[in-house]
Design a protein around this motif. Sequence first.
Motif, PDB file in Angstrom:
ATOM      1  N   ASP A  14       0.805  -1.222   0.000  1.00 58.25           N
ATOM      2  CA  ASP A  14       0.000   0.000   0.000  1.00 58.25           C
ATOM      3  C   ASP A  14       0.838   1.273   0.000  1.00 58.25           C
ATOM      4  N   HIS A  39       3.313  -5.349   3.191  1.00 56.53           N
ATOM      5  CA  HIS A  39       2.337  -6.192   3.893  1.00 56.53           C
ATOM      6  C   HIS A  39       2.089  -7.486   3.126  1.00 56.53           C
ATOM      7  N   GLU A  74      -4.592  -6.560  16.316  1.00 55.21           N
ATOM      8  CA  GLU A  74      -3.731  -6.984  15.208  1.00 55.21           C
ATOM      9  C   GLU A  74      -2.275  -6.898  15.654  1.00 55.21           C
ATOM     10  N   ARG A 100      -7.105 -10.940   0.991  1.00 52.87           N
ATOM     11  CA  ARG A 100      -7.182  -9.484   1.034  1.00 52.87           C
ATOM     12  C   ARG A 100      -8.236  -8.961   0.055  1.00 52.87           C
ATOM     13  N   ARG A 103     -11.642  -9.765   1.538  1.00 54.51           N
ATOM     14  CA  ARG A 103     -11.869  -8.898   2.686  1.00 54.51           C
ATOM     15  C   ARG A 103     -12.218  -7.474   2.245  1.00 54.51           C
ATOM     16  N   GLY A 133      -5.245  -3.330   0.364  1.00 59.49           N
ATOM     17  CA  GLY A 133      -5.360  -3.154   1.811  1.00 59.49           C
ATOM     18  C   GLY A 133      -6.292  -2.004   2.135  1.00 59.49           C
ATOM     19  N   ARG A 134      -6.515  -1.810   3.420  1.00 62.01           N
ATOM     20  CA  ARG A 134      -7.449  -0.770   3.852  1.00 62.01           C
ATOM     21  C   ARG A 134      -7.074   0.632   3.372  1.00 62.01           C
ATOM     22  N   PRO A 135      -5.790   0.966   3.257  1.00 54.57           N
ATOM     23  CA  PRO A 135      -5.487   2.314   2.754  1.00 54.57           C
ATOM     24  C   PRO A 135      -6.077   2.574   1.366  1.00 54.57           C
ATOM     25  N   PHE A 150      -6.710   9.833   6.230  1.00 50.09           N
ATOM     26  CA  PHE A 150      -6.575   8.412   6.546  1.00 50.09           C
ATOM     27  C   PHE A 150      -6.969   8.097   7.994  1.00 50.09           C
ATOM     28  N   ASP A 151      -6.515   8.938   8.915  1.00 51.72           N
ATOM     29  CA  ASP A 151      -6.820   8.684  10.325  1.00 51.72           C
ATOM     30  C   ASP A 151      -8.322   8.611  10.535  1.00 51.72           C
ATOM     31  N   PHE A 154      -9.833   5.336   9.368  1.00 46.98           N
ATOM     32  CA  PHE A 154      -9.623   4.204  10.283  1.00 46.98           C
ATOM     33  C   PHE A 154     -10.411   4.405  11.577  1.00 46.98           C
ATOM     34  N   ARG A 168      -9.580 -10.751   8.693  1.00 45.44           N
ATOM     35  CA  ARG A 168      -8.946 -11.421   7.555  1.00 45.44           C
ATOM     36  C   ARG A 168      -8.608 -12.869   7.959  1.00 45.44           C
ATOM     37  N   HIS A 246       4.934   5.199   3.752  1.00 49.82           N
ATOM     38  CA  HIS A 246       4.038   4.728   2.681  1.00 49.82           C
ATOM     39  C   HIS A 246       4.007   5.721   1.512  1.00 49.82           C
TER      40      HIS A 246
HETATM   41  P1  AMP Z   1      -4.243  -3.663   6.028  1.00 47.15           P
HETATM   42  O1  AMP Z   1      -3.024  -4.100   5.294  1.00 47.15           O
HETATM   43  O2  AMP Z   1      -5.491  -3.717   5.232  1.00 47.15           O
HETATM   44  O3  AMP Z   1      -4.383  -4.366   7.361  1.00 47.15           O
HETATM   45  O4  AMP Z   1      -4.002  -2.125   6.394  1.00 47.15           O
HETATM   46  C1  AMP Z   1      -2.953  -1.799   7.254  1.00 47.15           C
HETATM   47  C2  AMP Z   1      -2.379  -0.432   6.932  1.00 47.15           C
HETATM   48  O5  AMP Z   1      -3.367   0.547   7.122  1.00 47.15           O
HETATM   49  C3  AMP Z   1      -1.262   0.007   7.852  1.00 47.15           C
HETATM   50  O6  AMP Z   1      -0.017  -0.425   7.468  1.00 47.15           O
HETATM   51  C4  AMP Z   1      -1.295   1.495   7.694  1.00 47.15           C
HETATM   52  O7  AMP Z   1      -0.711   1.851   6.476  1.00 47.15           O
HETATM   53  C5  AMP Z   1      -2.767   1.748   7.591  1.00 47.15           C
HETATM   54  N1  AMP Z   1      -3.360   2.122   8.882  1.00 47.15           N
HETATM   55  C6  AMP Z   1      -3.681   1.307   9.902  1.00 47.15           C
HETATM   56  N2  AMP Z   1      -4.236   2.006  10.920  1.00 47.15           N
HETATM   57  C7  AMP Z   1      -4.252   3.308  10.522  1.00 47.15           C
HETATM   58  C8  AMP Z   1      -4.690   4.536  11.116  1.00 47.15           C
HETATM   59  N3  AMP Z   1      -5.253   4.561  12.337  1.00 47.15           N
HETATM   60  N4  AMP Z   1      -4.545   5.679  10.400  1.00 47.15           N
HETATM   61  C9  AMP Z   1      -4.003   5.653   9.185  1.00 47.15           C
HETATM   62  N5  AMP Z   1      -3.570   4.532   8.561  1.00 47.15           N
HETATM   63  C10 AMP Z   1      -3.689   3.381   9.217  1.00 47.15           C
END
Ligand code: AMP
Length: 289
Positions: A14, A39, A74, A100, A103, A133-135, A150-151, A154, A168, A246
């Motif tokens: 990501d 990741h 996690e 992923r 998910r 991923g979530r980002p 981003f904050d 999340f 996941r 990142h």
């Molecule tokens: P994932 O791989 O889907 O589990 O997403 C994980 C990634 O999301 C982390 O490495 C960060 O880059 C990002 N991330 C996780 N928590 C936060 C947060 N609270 N604020 C911003 N980015 C986050």
Amino acid sequence: MGSIDLHLHTSASDGRLTPAQLVDMVYSRGLRIVAITDHDTVDGIEPALKQAERYPALMMIPGIEMSTYAPGCEVHLLGYFIDYTHPKLAGFCTRMRSDRVERARAMVKKLNGLGLNIGWEQVETIAGDSNIGRPHIAMALIEKGYINGFDEAFELYLGYGKPAYVDRFKITPEEAVSLIAECGGLPVLAHPLTVDNYPAVIAGLCTAGLEGLEIYYKDFSRDERRVLLRIAEKMNLVATGGSDYHGIDNSLEVLPGDAGVPEDVGKKLLARAREKGIDIPGSFERYTC
Ligand code: AMP
Ligand code: ZN
Ligand code: FE
Ligand code: FE
């Protein structure tokens, strides 16, 4: 700025920069020992190593950041000097990659159910060839104007236990430690202070074969680093660190080399790897001081 950064992401997961772009960037910033730790994928390693051939003064550690779960939170495990061609690692990465996607689809569905109309195609386009991923989902939310950063994404939706969160494929931190070791790598606990009840988790992981703690992490204060250093000393763990760069949130991110990683971390990490009989890339041979 320091010359060591052992926690960096590329577009293989990501991060924004491609592996080659990241290598150019860290070299031009004066870094000399770096690790790419995407990741659940090692797809960025080969292109990064290839690019790093242009810079004989740059030492590139092949790495990974594995996603695992402990009860209630996690846990991320870093694997340094990992054999990125190991069949068992490939099996893990393939499994994680498809999980992923599933998910992310489920999370988009949940967001849609909450009235946030981002499309799966939109998220797929943003992720491109990356290990989704979530980002990437957060970027889609930002693109559509639902959130500002981003904050917030999340905090409101995507974080552990939040309304759009989906679990996941689960492996335990102990399993990741064993897998990293089996694939010739040095297992290190990433950003330990994000782990609930971290002293107990660290103690358990030491029994499983943990070799290090990421102490010089971008978010950790001097006092926090001091606390972690005491634990590392007690448990005979090597101290590592990095920016977790990142390149996707430039206004807020700590840049590669700026996480305050002391200059002797490279030497100590290499010493531990050698002690464990780990295969070290040729470019490190001359690194003895
Ligand atoms: P994932 O791989 O889907 O589990 O997403 C994980 C990634 O999301 C982390 O490495 C960060 O880059 C990002 N991330 C996780 N928590 C936060 C947060 N609270 N604020 C911003 N980015 C986050
Ligand atoms: Zn990430
Ligand atoms: Fe992490
Ligand atoms: Fe990371």
